[in-house]
Motif scaffolding. Structure first.
Motif, PDB file in Angstrom:
ATOM      1  N   SER A   1      17.350  14.496  25.601  1.00 49.22           N
ATOM      2  CA  SER A   1      17.608  13.067  26.219  1.00 49.22           C
ATOM      3  C   SER A   1      19.361  12.882  27.033  1.00 49.22           C
ATOM      4  N   ALA A   2      20.349  13.494  25.726  1.00 45.84           N
ATOM      5  CA  ALA A   2      21.193  12.883  25.855  1.00 45.84           C
ATOM      6  C   ALA A   2      22.353  14.311  25.570  1.00 45.84           C
ATOM      7  N   ILE A   3      23.396  14.575  26.051  1.00 48.28           N
ATOM      8  CA  ILE A   3      24.108  15.684  25.746  1.00 48.28           C
ATOM      9  C   ILE A   3      25.772  15.228  26.554  1.00 48.28           C
ATOM     10  N   LEU A   4      26.458  15.213  25.496  1.00 49.96           N
ATOM     11  CA  LEU A   4      27.514  15.231  25.341  1.00 49.96           C
ATOM     12  C   LEU A   4      28.515  15.575  25.388  1.00 49.96           C
ATOM     13  N   PRO A   5      29.375  16.309  26.171  1.00 44.63           N
ATOM     14  CA  PRO A   5      30.318  17.867  26.144  1.00 44.63           C
ATOM     15  C   PRO A   5      31.623  17.996  25.584  1.00 44.63           C
ATOM     16  N   LEU A   6      31.901  17.559  24.229  1.00 46.72           N
ATOM     17  CA  LEU A   6      32.870  17.360  23.676  1.00 46.72           C
ATOM     18  C   LEU A   6      33.617  19.207  22.892  1.00 46.72           C
TER      19      LEU A   6
ATOM     20  N   ASP B   1      24.196  16.445  39.405  1.00 45.89           N
ATOM     21  CA  ASP B   1      25.741  16.552  39.621  1.00 45.89           C
ATOM     22  C   ASP B   1      26.322  18.022  39.249  1.00 45.89           C
ATOM     23  N   ILE B   2      26.801  19.257  40.473  1.00 43.81           N
ATOM     24  CA  ILE B   2      26.492  20.538  39.630  1.00 43.81           C
ATOM     25  C   ILE B   2      27.934  20.112  38.751  1.00 43.81           C
ATOM     26  N   LEU B   3      28.700  19.275  38.321  1.00 42.99           N
ATOM     27  CA  LEU B   3      30.157  18.791  37.733  1.00 42.99           C
ATOM     28  C   LEU B   3      29.381  18.568  36.178  1.00 42.99           C
ATOM     29  N   SER B   4      28.049  18.479  35.990  1.00 46.55           N
ATOM     30  CA  SER B   4      28.025  18.319  35.281  1.00 46.55           C
ATOM     31  C   SER B   4      26.714  19.110  34.204  1.00 46.55           C
ATOM     32  N   SER B   5      26.018  20.155  35.153  1.00 44.99           N
ATOM     33  CA  SER B   5      25.408  21.271  35.104  1.00 44.99           C
ATOM     34  C   SER B   5      26.255  21.763  33.591  1.00 44.99           C
ATOM     35  N   HIS B   6      24.533  22.866  33.264  1.00 42.70           N
ATOM     36  CA  HIS B   6      25.161  23.912  32.118  1.00 42.70           C
ATOM     37  C   HIS B   6      26.420  24.877  32.624  1.00 42.70           C
ATOM     38  N   GLU B   7      25.836  25.413  33.864  1.00 44.47           N
ATOM     39  CA  GLU B   7      26.451  26.706  34.136  1.00 44.47           C
ATOM     40  C   GLU B   7      28.107  25.643  34.571  1.00 44.47           C
TER      41      GLU B   7
ATOM     42  N   HIS C   1      40.991  21.298  37.158  1.00 45.66           N
ATOM     43  CA  HIS C   1      40.438  21.456  37.678  1.00 45.66           C
ATOM     44  C   HIS C   1      38.771  21.066  37.712  1.00 45.66           C
ATOM     45  N   SER C   2      38.717  20.037  36.745  1.00 45.31           N
ATOM     46  CA  SER C   2      37.430  19.204  36.312  1.00 45.31           C
ATOM     47  C   SER C   2      37.504  17.395  37.712  1.00 45.31           C
ATOM     48  N   HIS C   3      36.717  16.923  38.370  1.00 48.90           N
ATOM     49  CA  HIS C   3      36.919  16.739  38.928  1.00 48.90           C
ATOM     50  C   HIS C   3      35.986  15.173  38.760  1.00 48.90           C
ATOM     51  N   GLY C   4      35.275  15.498  37.570  1.00 53.04           N
ATOM     52  CA  GLY C   4      34.266  14.061  37.013  1.00 53.04           C
ATOM     53  C   GLY C   4      33.671  14.559  35.295  1.00 53.04           C
ATOM     54  N   PHE C   5      33.729  13.607  34.927  1.00 54.43           N
ATOM     55  CA  PHE C   5      33.063  14.198  34.005  1.00 54.43           C
ATOM     56  C   PHE C   5      31.744  12.985  33.645  1.00 54.43           C
ATOM     57  N   ASP C   6      31.102  13.196  33.159  1.00 54.50           N
ATOM     58  CA  ASP C   6      29.787  12.032  32.562  1.00 54.50           C
ATOM     59  C   ASP C   6      28.712  12.241  31.329  1.00 54.50           C
ATOM     60  N   LEU C   7      28.187  11.733  30.928  1.00 53.75           N
ATOM     61  CA  LEU C   7      27.649  12.619  29.893  1.00 53.75           C
ATOM     62  C   LEU C   7      25.708  12.408  30.550  1.00 53.75           C
ATOM     63  N   VAL C   8      25.428  13.772  30.049  1.00 55.94           N
ATOM     64  CA  VAL C   8      24.007  14.173  31.240  1.00 55.94           C
ATOM     65  C   VAL C   8      22.936  13.212  30.042  1.00 55.94           C
ATOM     66  N   ALA C   9      22.518  12.306  30.481  1.00 49.61           N
ATOM     67  CA  ALA C   9      20.913  11.932  30.283  1.00 49.61           C
ATOM     68  C   ALA C   9      20.576  11.068  31.740  1.00 49.61           C
TER      69      ALA C   9
ATOM     70  N   LEU D   1      28.060   6.818  34.781  1.00 46.95           N
ATOM     71  CA  LEU D   1      27.299   6.290  33.250  1.00 46.95           C
ATOM     72  C   LEU D   1      28.221   6.010  32.059  1.00 46.95           C
ATOM     73  N   LEU D   2      29.500   7.140  32.073  1.00 48.40           N
ATOM     74  CA  LEU D   2      29.956   6.739  30.532  1.00 48.40           C
ATOM     75  C   LEU D   2      31.406   5.380  30.898  1.00 48.40           C
ATOM     76  N   TYR D   3      31.554   5.524  32.577  1.00 43.81           N
ATOM     77  CA  TYR D   3      31.530   3.871  32.471  1.00 43.81           C
ATOM     78  C   TYR D   3      31.168   2.427  32.318  1.00 43.81           C
ATOM     79  N   GLN D   4      30.003   2.709  32.763  1.00 42.77           N
ATOM     80  CA  GLN D   4      28.984   1.853  32.920  1.00 42.77           C
ATOM     81  C   GLN D   4      29.314   1.109  31.083  1.00 42.77           C
ATOM     82  N   MET D   5      29.130   2.241  30.206  1.00 38.84           N
ATOM     83  CA  MET D   5      28.460   1.552  29.137  1.00 38.84           C
ATOM     84  C   MET D   5      29.891   1.104  28.159  1.00 38.84           C
ATOM     85  N   ILE D   6      30.955   1.649  28.705  1.00 34.72           N
ATOM     86  CA  ILE D   6      32.147   1.352  27.689  1.00 34.72           C
ATOM     87  C   ILE D   6      32.927  -0.017  28.567  1.00 34.72           C
TER      88      ILE D   6
END
Length: 336
Positions: free
Chosen positions: A63-68, A30-36, A90-98, A132-137
């Motif tokens: 293997s995983a990135i959490l942008p905080l 998903d674009i919302l999780s891209s580095h750009e 302006h964010s439309h979603g946030f998730d662990l990159v994994a 992924l975050l919702y599933q794990m938390i």
């Protein structure tokens, strides 16, 4: 497994190659999780960010990135220092990159965050019920930290499956009657034309039209139109520069004679079209321009079968609910 913090913009930029490799290999990409996405966000909405990006490596591979980031947060009228997701309105979603869920690894990343930040609260915003975050938390039931989950918004969506006629005939009869009445009234003025722009050079020419449409409505009155908020203006333009020619960005406009009536500015990613900006020409509000643009645009998307879901974004206003046949909930998660 090693978990390392990235705390400077220079180190964040150096992470781009590894980040993009992991992102491209993930199931959604998903674009919302891209580095750009985050690079553009940080450059425009956080002048001097106190980054705390957690990077997990296994066998020297990310293997995983959490942008905080560390920042001040106002809660119940009180400013407190917290760690939070790299997000804003302006964010439309946030998730662990994994690649997949790994509850044990995620728990270690949270543990590392508390240890490094010396803070007692982590806030994760815009967490989708499908993330992924919702599933794990929430869904996993074994998350070891105290947490509180609060509904942030509920987005109205349309499944782009089957035929448009079958979908449309399931809308409320009163609503369809209103659409027909608006269409007859608009056609009395002249033919309606749906215009789609998805090339950067064309987009540069059309953006001023979109900006002008936004300023005629409530966004202009509240000083929230793109042309009135420089950071937001530049953010969406950078998204266009990066994603337009890859067919991940579209602008849909409705035209009557020489007048532009309404527009959608959309990001297409992971099978979903997201309407991240919406505007209508207030001078033609009596013609129902947003309603007609939505109808014509959905007809086209159903016929193309190029996406799975249309997402109106920004909550569940009545006019969005009229079109909606499914919803996606987004949460704010507090971890203690």
């Amino acid at each position: 497994m090693d978990i390392e913090p990235v705390t400077s913009l220079n180190a964040f930029e150096q992470l781009a190659s590894s980040w993009n490799h992991l992102w491209a290999a993930s199931s959604k990409a998903d674009i919302l999780s891209s580095h750009e996405w985050f690079a553009s966000w940080l450059s425009l909405f956080a002048a001097k960010p106190h980054l705390l990006v957690l990077v997990a490596r296994k066998d020297n591979q990310v293997s995983a990135i959490l942008p905080l980031m560390k920042c001040w947060e106002k809660t119940h009228g009180i400013w407190i220092h917290v760690v939070r997701s790299v997000t804003n309105c302006h964010s439309h979603g946030f998730d662990l990159v994994a690649m997949e869920t790994d509850p044990a690894l995620f728990s270690e990343m949270i543990k590392k965050t508390f240890s490094l930040a010396h803070k007692n609260l982590i806030i994760l915003d815009y967490i989708s019920e499908h993330s992924l975050l919702y599933q794990m938390i929430v869904k996993g039931g074994h998350f070891p930290y105290l947490h509180h989950v609060r509904l942030h918004s509920e987005n109205c969506q349309v499944r782009l499956q089957g035929s448009f006629d079958a979908y449309y005939n399931q809308r409320a009869s009163k609503f369809r009657k209103n659409v027909r009445a608006a269409e007859r009234k608009a056609l009395e003025r002249g033919p309606l034309q749906l215009v789609r722009v998805n090339r950067l050079e064309e987009l540069k020419q059309i953006t001023k039209i979109c900006y002008d449409l936004e300023t005629t409505g409530w966004k202009g009155k509240d000083k929230e139109a793109l042309v009135q908020v420089r950071q937001a203006h530049d953010f969406y333009f950078r998204l266009a520069q990066r994603w337009c020619d890859e067919k991940r960005l579209d602008v849909f406009l409705l035209k009557s004679k020489e007048d532009w009536l309404a527009f959608y500015y959309c990001l297409s990613s992971a099978g979903t079209y997201r309407a991240v900006r919406i505007g209508i020409n207030d001078a033609f509000r009596n013609l129902g321009p947003g309603m007609l643009l939505t109808k014509y645009m959905l007809e086209k998307l159903f016929a193309e079968k190029s996406g799975k879901v249309w997402d109106f974004c920004g909550g569940s206003a009545r006019w969005k609910s009229d079109w909606c046949d499914c919803r996606e909930k987004f949460y704010r998660v507090f971890i203690f």
